[in-house]
Scaffold this active site. Structure first.
Site, PDB file in Angstrom:
ATOM      1  N   GLU A  10     -43.414-112.680 -40.919  1.00  0.00           N
ATOM      2  CA  GLU A  10     -44.686-113.161 -41.454  1.00  0.00           C
ATOM      3  C   GLU A  10     -45.129-114.480 -40.818  1.00  0.00           C
ATOM      4  OE1 GLU A  10     -44.989-112.407 -45.888  1.00  0.00           O
ATOM      5  OE2 GLU A  10     -42.847-112.093 -45.599  1.00  0.00           O
ATOM      6  N   SER A 146     -45.612-109.411 -47.894  1.00  0.00           N
ATOM      7  CA  SER A 146     -46.783-108.992 -47.121  1.00  0.00           C
ATOM      8  C   SER A 146     -46.887-107.482 -46.940  1.00  0.00           C
ATOM      9  CB  SER A 146     -46.816-109.676 -45.743  1.00  0.00           C
ATOM     10  OG  SER A 146     -47.104-111.049 -45.888  1.00  0.00           O
ATOM     11  N   SER A 281     -56.161-114.410 -48.989  1.00  0.00           N
ATOM     12  CA  SER A 281     -55.050-114.516 -49.938  1.00  0.00           C
ATOM     13  C   SER A 281     -55.552-114.645 -51.369  1.00  0.00           C
ATOM     14  CB  SER A 281     -54.154-115.707 -49.582  1.00  0.00           C
ATOM     15  OG  SER A 281     -53.491-115.494 -48.348  1.00  0.00           O
TER      16      SER A 281
END
Length: 309
Positions: A10, A146, A281
């Site tokens: 990530e 994720s 996000s």
């Protein structure tokens, strides 16, 4: 100091989070610099110790507790939970066990290390999983985020390739009963008056699965903040998320991912102690829905971290 990057899968997302955190802090007058979690970090901390650290690292680097333990050794305060709580939240089977012990609903599951999967015979193990949990199933790495390595299994023939894909990201697979319903996320912040839930964010991925591409590719997911839930259901979701945050001993901020089943009951899927801060996000979306400025939130959390030291 904003820590971002690292060497996890990530990394790119972390760098995007770090840049947004940096810009948000600077916008409210906080002098901040961004640094990678590499061999130059400890010398930098020693040469010029920051007042506090904001961890914008995702994946193992920022969430398995090890970096927080190093910061503790260096005497550097940081925003977020301590190393122990981070380790617990990072390991999904351990976190789910803790939630279940606290009476917090979470889908039934089995955790399967790759070695046991091979030793006991893949076909026999997979047959027992389907017999026990039924279909559909959700397969995901026991440690990771994720949506990497995650897959929905609707037919028994889809389970073996899903396991192989999962093992590419982690040595242990979490196979979970798939609960149909609404995907939601509750961001928790504590600005000094105890943890509180921000407006619930409802997640509607175009293709039905909130995977890596759906999270970070514009146009693949629609978000609703606040979520389209009845007031009574929304209150129960927020209460469940707060209970999960407290049960794992978290502090400052977290994001609790849940599914709201078709009967309106929430079940916790996982807890993130280093929530993403990118333009897509969920914590920034929730903060915006609450009418809060991200920079002010982060500056307050930094001040609280410094005060703890």
């Amino acid at each position: 100091m904003v820590l971002a990057g690292g060497l996890s899968y990530e990394r790119d997302v972390s760098l995007r989070s770090g840049r947004r955190v940096l810009d948000a802090l600077k916008a409210v007058g906080v002098h901040a610099e961004m640094h990678d979690a590499d061999v130059s970090l400890l010398p930098a901390l020693q040469a010029d110790p920051p007042d506090a650290v904001v961890i914008a690292l995702h994946g193992a680097t920022g969430e398995d507790g090890s970096l927080r333990g190093v910061l503790d050794l260096c005497g550097i305060p940081y925003v977020g939970c301590d190393a122990r709580a981070s380790r617990l939240a990072w390991d999904k089977p351990s976190a789910k066990s803790m939630l279940r012990e606290a009476g917090i609903p979470t889908p039934d599951w089995v955790a399967l290390p790759h070695d046991r999967f091979s030793e006991l015979g893949a076909v026999a193990v997979l047959d027992r999983i389907v017999d026990r949990l039924g279909l559909p199933l959700m397969v995901k790495p026991a440690q990771g985020g994720s949506g990497l390595g995650a897959a929905v299994v609707r037919e028994d023939t889809d389970l073996p390739p899903a396991m192989v894909g999962c093992f590419a990201y982690d040595s242990t697979a979490l196979v979970e009963k798939f609960v149909p319903g609404k995907d939601v996320a509750v961001s928790i912040i504590d600005l000094g008056n105890g943890p509180e839930a921000l407006p619930i964010v409802e997640i509607v991925p175009r293709d039905g699965v909130y995977d890596y591409a759906a999270r970070y590719t514009a146009g693949l997911t629609t978000w609703h903040a606040p979520a389209r839930l009845d007031a009574e259901v929304a209150a129960q979701v927020a209460e469940t998320a707060l209970a999960a945050h407290k049960a794992l001993g978290l502090r400052d901020l977290s994001r609790v991912d849940l599914i709201v089943a078709e009967d309106g009951s929430p079940q916790v899927l996982g807890i993130n102690v280093s929530p993403g801060m990118t333009e897509t996000s969920l914590l920034p979306l929730a903060a915006q829905a609450a009418g809060l400025d991200l920079g002010n939130i982060l500056a307050t959390l930094v001040t609280r971290a410094v005060a703890r030291a």
